[in-house]
Motif scaffolding. Sequence first.
Motif, PDB file in Angstrom:
ATOM      1  N   SER A 154      58.355  43.207  35.557  1.00 33.70           N
ATOM      2  CA  SER A 154      56.966  42.955  35.134  1.00 33.70           C
ATOM      3  C   SER A 154      56.249  42.039  36.115  1.00 33.70           C
ATOM      4  CB  SER A 154      56.917  42.395  33.710  1.00 33.70           C
ATOM      5  OG  SER A 154      57.444  41.093  33.641  1.00 33.70           O
ATOM      6  N   MET A 158      53.088  43.180  38.459  1.00 32.94           N
ATOM      7  CA  MET A 158      51.852  42.401  38.357  1.00 32.94           C
ATOM      8  C   MET A 158      51.430  41.884  39.735  1.00 32.94           C
ATOM      9  SD  MET A 158      51.000  38.964  36.158  1.00 32.94           S
ATOM     10  CE  MET A 158      52.432  38.147  36.829  1.00 32.94           C
ATOM     11  N   ALA A 162      48.077  43.063  41.370  1.00 33.40           N
ATOM     12  CA  ALA A 162      47.054  42.029  41.570  1.00 33.40           C
ATOM     13  C   ALA A 162      46.514  42.065  42.990  1.00 33.40           C
ATOM     14  CB  ALA A 162      47.629  40.649  41.260  1.00 33.40           C
ATOM     15  N   CYS A 182      47.534  35.414  37.831  1.00 34.03           N
ATOM     16  CA  CYS A 182      48.809  36.091  38.064  1.00 34.03           C
ATOM     17  C   CYS A 182      49.889  35.122  38.532  1.00 34.03           C
ATOM     18  CB  CYS A 182      48.629  37.236  39.051  1.00 34.03           C
ATOM     19  SG  CYS A 182      47.676  38.601  38.341  1.00 34.03           S
ATOM     20  N   GLU A 185      51.054  33.408  35.301  1.00 29.57           N
ATOM     21  CA  GLU A 185      51.897  34.272  34.460  1.00 29.57           C
ATOM     22  C   GLU A 185      53.245  34.545  35.101  1.00 29.57           C
ATOM     23  OE1 GLU A 185      51.346  35.234  31.269  1.00 29.57           O
ATOM     24  OE2 GLU A 185      49.656  33.853  31.463  1.00 29.57           O
TER      25      GLU A 185
END
Length: 193
Positions: A154, A158, A162, A182, A185
Amino acid sequence: MPYTKAHKNNTRERILESSFRLFAMKGFEGVTIDVLMNDCGLTRGAFYAHFKSKTELYSEALKFRANSTKLANLKPEGVSNKQWLCLLLNTYLSLEHVSGERSLSCPLAFLATDINMQDKTIKTAYSDVYYGMNTAIMKYASSYCDCDEQDVFSVTAMMIGAVAIARTLQSKESIEHLLAACRREAGIKLGGI
């Protein structure tokens, strides 16, 4: 007099570097062998001394660029896995990477929109690079946190997404907000880096 092995290797690397840059800007269909070789300052015949086809070149350029990224580098001595992964994450999700700074350009993000239209050979090379990225990140992260393969998948998806999206945005402020979100996270998923 025949060319030395070093000369041949330097020429091959020049072609790979130029082709990655051109493919990242124009896509597979937007780059001809003549345009590529002209960009390198070489003849069309020189192309065939190194590659059988444009498809082979695209796959090789993808792998070549992946092997020249910071993630492919060895972690410096005296730097913890967590510190190294934090540095990698911050470098990947940076304005410099989005702008295509030569030493940072990741083929996964820069070729993301072009790969789906390519043949199996190219898709396989892209997948291999993607799995290699996940393996490298998992190696560092698993030494200090309880993340699993799904967490890493994940995070890498991402990160790649991004950068690919940020490259299309017109506002520097929007790009910075996207990258910061990002980084936050990804840092949470990877053990609070």
